[in-house]
Write a protein that holds these residues in place. Structure first.
Motif, PDB file in Angstrom:
ATOM      1  N   VAL A  48       0.832  -1.200   0.000  1.00 23.40           N
ATOM      2  CA  VAL A  48       0.000   0.000   0.000  1.00 23.40           C
ATOM      3  C   VAL A  48       0.872   1.258   0.000  1.00 23.40           C
ATOM      4  CG1 VAL A  48      -1.547   1.368   1.454  1.00 23.40           C
ATOM      5  CG2 VAL A  48      -2.075  -1.019   1.000  1.00 23.40           C
ATOM      6  N   ARG A  49       1.937   1.244   0.797  1.00 20.84           N
ATOM      7  CA  ARG A  49       2.847   2.388   0.825  1.00 20.84           C
ATOM      8  C   ARG A  49       3.507   2.597  -0.536  1.00 20.84           C
ATOM      9  NH1 ARG A  49       3.966   5.119   5.125  1.00 20.84           N
ATOM     10  NH2 ARG A  49       3.280   4.395   7.156  1.00 20.84           N
ATOM     11  N   GLU A  50       3.920   1.498  -1.162  1.00 20.73           N
ATOM     12  CA  GLU A  50       4.550   1.600  -2.478  1.00 20.73           C
ATOM     13  C   GLU A  50       3.576   2.125  -3.529  1.00 20.73           C
ATOM     14  OE1 GLU A  50       5.903  -2.377  -2.956  1.00 20.73           O
ATOM     15  OE2 GLU A  50       7.737  -2.061  -1.768  1.00 20.73           O
ATOM     16  N   MET A  51       2.270   1.905  -3.296  1.00 21.28           N
ATOM     17  CA  MET A  51       1.247   2.412  -4.214  1.00 21.28           C
ATOM     18  C   MET A  51       0.955   3.900  -3.974  1.00 21.28           C
ATOM     19  SD  MET A  51      -1.209  -0.947  -3.863  1.00 21.28           S
ATOM     20  CE  MET A  51      -2.660  -0.317  -4.698  1.00 21.28           C
ATOM     21  N   GLY A  52       1.470   4.461  -2.868  1.00 18.63           N
ATOM     22  CA  GLY A  52       1.345   5.901  -2.644  1.00 18.63           C
ATOM     23  C   GLY A  52       0.368   6.319  -1.563  1.00 18.63           C
ATOM     24  N   LEU A  53       0.043   5.409  -0.624  1.00 14.62           N
ATOM     25  CA  LEU A  53      -0.878   5.744   0.475  1.00 14.62           C
ATOM     26  C   LEU A  53      -0.141   5.713   1.800  1.00 14.62           C
ATOM     27  CD1 LEU A  53      -3.959   6.179   1.280  1.00 14.62           C
ATOM     28  CD2 LEU A  53      -3.954   3.742   1.825  1.00 14.62           C
ATOM     29  N   ALA A  54      -0.290   6.761   2.594  1.00 12.80           N
ATOM     30  CA  ALA A  54       0.266   6.817   3.943  1.00 12.80           C
ATOM     31  C   ALA A  54      -0.874   6.769   4.955  1.00 12.80           C
ATOM     32  CB  ALA A  54       1.100   8.075   4.136  1.00 12.80           C
ATOM     33  N   TYR A  55      -0.539   6.398   6.207  1.00 12.30           N
ATOM     34  CA  TYR A  55      -1.573   6.105   7.205  1.00 12.30           C
ATOM     35  C   TYR A  55      -1.175   6.662   8.554  1.00 12.30           C
ATOM     36  CZ  TYR A  55      -4.484   3.023  10.210  1.00 12.30           C
ATOM     37  OH  TYR A  55      -5.365   2.517  11.135  1.00 12.30           O
ATOM     38  N   VAL A  56      -2.059   7.467   9.138  1.00 15.72           N
ATOM     39  CA  VAL A  56      -1.915   7.925  10.520  1.00 15.72           C
ATOM     40  C   VAL A  56      -2.958   7.183  11.336  1.00 15.72           C
ATOM     41  CG1 VAL A  56      -2.032   9.887  12.100  1.00 15.72           C
ATOM     42  CG2 VAL A  56      -1.095  10.195   9.792  1.00 15.72           C
ATOM     43  N   PRO A  57      -2.563   6.183  12.136  1.00 16.35           N
ATOM     44  CA  PRO A  57      -3.544   5.365  12.857  1.00 16.35           C
ATOM     45  C   PRO A  57      -4.095   6.076  14.082  1.00 16.35           C
ATOM     46  CG  PRO A  57      -1.339   4.641  13.390  1.00 16.35           C
ATOM     47  CD  PRO A  57      -1.184   5.752  12.377  1.00 16.35           C
ATOM     48  N   GLU A  58      -5.249   5.596  14.559  1.00 14.08           N
ATOM     49  CA  GLU A  58      -5.874   6.241  15.716  1.00 14.08           C
ATOM     50  C   GLU A  58      -5.136   5.949  17.004  1.00 14.08           C
ATOM     51  OE1 GLU A  58      -9.461   4.076  17.569  1.00 14.08           O
ATOM     52  OE2 GLU A  58      -9.849   3.952  15.433  1.00 14.08           O
ATOM     53  N   GLU A  59      -4.488   4.806  17.099  1.00 11.76           N
ATOM     54  CA  GLU A  59      -3.740   4.458  18.316  1.00 11.76           C
ATOM     55  C   GLU A  59      -2.253   4.647  18.038  1.00 11.76           C
ATOM     56  OE1 GLU A  59      -4.953   3.838  21.160  1.00 11.76           O
ATOM     57  OE2 GLU A  59      -7.050   3.378  20.771  1.00 11.76           O
ATOM     58  N   ARG A  60      -1.746   5.838  18.368  1.00  5.50           N
ATOM     59  CA  ARG A  60      -0.373   6.155  17.964  1.00  5.50           C
ATOM     60  C   ARG A  60       0.665   5.257  18.630  1.00  5.50           C
ATOM     61  NH1 ARG A  60      -2.324  11.004  20.171  1.00  5.50           N
ATOM     62  NH2 ARG A  60      -1.978  11.214  22.406  1.00  5.50           N
ATOM     63  N   MET A  61       0.400   4.799  19.874  1.00  2.79           N
ATOM     64  CA  MET A  61       1.390   3.967  20.554  1.00  2.79           C
ATOM     65  C   MET A  61       1.147   2.479  20.327  1.00  2.79           C
ATOM     66  SD  MET A  61       3.552   6.007  21.674  1.00  2.79           S
ATOM     67  CE  MET A  61       4.591   4.869  22.599  1.00  2.79           C
ATOM     68  N   VAL A  62       0.154   2.126  19.542  1.00  6.88           N
ATOM     69  CA  VAL A  62      -0.083   0.719  19.188  1.00  6.88           C
ATOM     70  C   VAL A  62       0.361   0.464  17.751  1.00  6.88           C
ATOM     71  CG1 VAL A  62      -1.817  -1.098  18.913  1.00  6.88           C
ATOM     72  CG2 VAL A  62      -2.005   0.533  20.805  1.00  6.88           C
ATOM     73  N   HIS A  63      -0.131   1.294  16.817  1.00  5.24           N
ATOM     74  CA  HIS A  63       0.185   1.089  15.409  1.00  5.24           C
ATOM     75  C   HIS A  63       1.029   2.220  14.818  1.00  5.24           C
ATOM     76  CE1 HIS A  63      -3.712  -1.322  15.625  1.00  5.24           C
ATOM     77  NE2 HIS A  63      -2.759  -2.196  15.426  1.00  5.24           N
ATOM     78  N   GLY A  64       1.216   3.319  15.547  1.00  7.81           N
ATOM     79  CA  GLY A  64       1.883   4.471  14.952  1.00  7.81           C
ATOM     80  C   GLY A  64       3.340   4.624  15.314  1.00  7.81           C
ATOM     81  N   ALA A  65       3.703   4.271  16.538  1.00  6.27           N
ATOM     82  CA  ALA A  65       5.069   4.469  17.007  1.00  6.27           C
ATOM     83  C   ALA A  65       5.433   3.369  17.992  1.00  6.27           C
ATOM     84  CB  ALA A  65       5.227   5.841  17.655  1.00  6.27           C
ATOM     85  N   ILE A  66       6.739   3.135  18.137  1.00 13.76           N
ATOM     86  CA  ILE A  66       7.250   2.149  19.089  1.00 13.76           C
ATOM     87  C   ILE A  66       7.932   2.912  20.210  1.00 13.76           C
ATOM     88  CG2 ILE A  66       8.814   0.192  19.404  1.00 13.76           C
ATOM     89  CD1 ILE A  66       8.427  -0.388  16.388  1.00 13.76           C
ATOM     90  N   GLY A  67       7.381   2.806  21.401  1.00 17.34           N
ATOM     91  CA  GLY A  67       7.834   3.623  22.519  1.00 17.34           C
ATOM     92  C   GLY A  67       9.293   3.447  22.871  1.00 17.34           C
ATOM     93  N   ASP A  68       9.830   2.224  22.738  1.00 16.02           N
ATOM     94  CA  ASP A  68      11.219   1.969  23.097  1.00 16.02           C
ATOM     95  C   ASP A  68      12.203   2.401  22.009  1.00 16.02           C
ATOM     96  OD1 ASP A  68      10.573   0.927  25.569  1.00 16.02           O
ATOM     97  OD2 ASP A  68      10.410  -1.118  24.836  1.00 16.02           O
TER      98      ASP A  68
END
Length: 514
Positions: A339-359
């Motif tokens: 999907v990213r290679e096709m040109g779509l980016a995603y900001v998920p609703e749960e930033r610390m679950v699917h958006g970023a890695i806390g460590d």
């Protein structure tokens, strides 16, 4: 049910006073000599950005924290609140933003939890009888035998309020009580709250929605950086003045989204069916087109298929039937990398679950999706100089407040973690975006900045699917809005026809035709 005999009949005498409340944690003063006073029959709003000290102050009131300095008084008598049980016994109730109910128990059983007694939950008859009396008195009609999981969001909130009133709470703290309600449900809630104040109860109302604060409040106390930055009344304030008290500078609350010609469709969803976590259809026969240079908003109460829709488009959840087309390429089984290679980016609703890695560090999170591409990788080796240059650029351009790019992301505030996710996705070069709850849990200053960058992407020709439970946000940013109910599209409204009442009714299941 009668008010506690200790409650003053003189409504000029505070029923709750917090004086000089100070609470320190290592490296930070969360509350610095804070005063708060609530009169009988009064709605006193506590306003402030994330990290301003609101939650700490309320946790002290509810016995979860003990103050380092200061006093609490009820009806003129200084008291010490050592636990939530102690707070409840003294007539203080808390309505949490995230409901504190057991889904597998009935309304009556949830109300009875913690009351003690020899028979426990064995005999619900006296509980139901008293519950019926409270329900009738305040118009909070909920089936006492219904299981919590069977109730709509508004009904669950009524159950939470009933639980507090059953215990004869004289002071009620409501933490973001409208966050998951439709506009008609908000109107119903406010009518109930006014009935409670007419009965002599005092309310502490916590909200970030300034129009609601202006509509409901009698008094307003604003916190900034742990201190009281202002105290006012709605008659002496405006939304703009309240925002400036919160942030310390003027804030742009309303935006004029200039009209522009939309281009070709960049994101096309056709007849999409998606299964939910409980094995039932969460999205049913849903079709959407999002064109270049437009924001299509998705409005709806939480739990009506928004999360499943976003995850299916991005390949995080299987598609039962239907298809997704990105920039002219159709797929029935998307996966995130493709999907990213096709040109779509995603900001998920749960930033610390699917958006970023806390460590992971800030830099590692910024490069999560691009580290394997040139110029950041050469002959299978990471080019750390190029990576560092790119991270410095993103941190500067997106105003991420961090001690450095090698700081663990979990150490940042919620608003700055969201900026890291936004910077990575908006800086990816994508021309289509799925953006879910972009400002959930961030303060008003960070929200203002995120809105600016989102509209900047729109001006640059991006196609944006914006999913938000904040109806004000959707109306402010969108070119058109679709309303989701139980995974189906209830209707679509163009910008020229935006009306909060119409949209609220659609969110409740009432169409314009009906």
């Amino acid at each position: 049910m009668t008010p506690d005999p200790g409650t003053p009949t003189d409504r000029t005498v505070p029923m709750l006073e917090m004086r000089g409340i100070t609470k320190r944690f290592p490296g930070v003063v969360a509350n610095d000599a804070v005063d708060l006073s609530v009169l009988p029959g009064q709605v006193h709003t506590l306003l402030g950005e994330n990290g301003a000290g609101k939650s700490t102050l309320m946790k002290i009131l509810y016995g979860l924290y003990q103050p380092d300095e200061g006093t609490i008084s009820m009806n003129g008598e200084e008291i010490r609140i050592s636990s939530p049980t102690d707070a409840i016994d003294r007539g203080i109730g808390m309505i949490h933003q995230h409901f504190m109910l057991v889904p597998t128990l009935t309304v009556a059983e949830n109300v009875a939890l913690g009351l003690g007694g020899r028979r426990g939950l064995a005999d619900m008859r006296p509980v139901k009888a008293k519950l019926a009396d409270v329900s009738e008195r305040y118009g909070l009609h909920v089936d006492p035998d219904a299981y919590i999981w069977q109730l709509a969001v508004g009904e669950r909130q009524r159950a939470e309020i009933l639980k507090a009133l059953y215990r004869d709470a004289q002071v009620l703290v409501l933490d973001e009580p409208t966050a998951v309600l439709t506009p008609p449900e908000v109107d119903d809630l406010f009518a109930t709250l006014r009935q409670l104040t007419d009965d002599g109860r005092g309310l502490v109302f916590i909200s970030h929605k300034l129009h609601e604060v202006m509509a409901l409040s009698d008094e307003i106390t604003v916190l900034r950086n742990g201190k009281v930055s202002g105290h006012t009344r709605p008659s002496d304030a405006t939304r703009e003045s309240l925002a400036e008290m919160m942030v310390g500078r003027p804030v742009e609350l309303t935006r004029t989204v200039s009209s522009q010609e939309r281009g070709q469709a960049k994101l096309v969803v056709e007849h999409l069916d998606v299964m939910g976590d409980r094995g039932q259809l969460a999205v049913e026969d849903l079709s959407i087109e999002v064109h270049e240079g437009e924001v299509v908003g998705v409005a709806g109460v939480s739990g009506n298929g928004q999360r499943e829709l976003a995850e299916a488009i991005f390949g995080l959840r299987p598609i039962a039937s239907g298809s997704v087309e990105i920039a002219g390429t159709r797929t029935i089984a998307p996966d995130p990398r493709r999907v990213r290679e096709m040109g779509l980016a995603y900001v998920p609703e749960e930033r610390m679950v699917h958006g970023a890695i806390g460590d992971f560090t800030v830099a590692e999170n910024l490069m999560l999706c691009d580290y394997h591409r040139p110029p950041y990788t050469r002959r299978g080796m990471l080019d750390r100089t190029k990576i560092s240059e790119r991270c410095r650029e993103l941190i500067r351009n997106y105003r991420v407040k961090t001690p450095g790019q090698h700081t663990p992301t979990r150490n940042l505030s919620g608003g700055n973690i969201q900026k890291v996710v936004i910077a990575r996705e908006f800086g990816s070069g994508a021309d289509a975006f799925v953006i879910a709850q972009p400002t959930r849990g961030v303060d008003i200053g960070a929200a203002e900045y995120i809105h600016e960058r989102l509209l900047e992407q729109r001006s640059n020709g991006a196609a944006i699917l914006l999913i938000s439970e904040d109806l004000d946000e959707v109306m402010q940013l969108s070119d058109r809005i679709i309303v989701l109910l139980e995974g189906k599209i209830m209707g679509e409204v163009a910008r020229a026809d935006f009306d909060i009442n119409t949209l609220g009714l659609m969110m409740s299941g009432v169409t314009a035709a009906s």
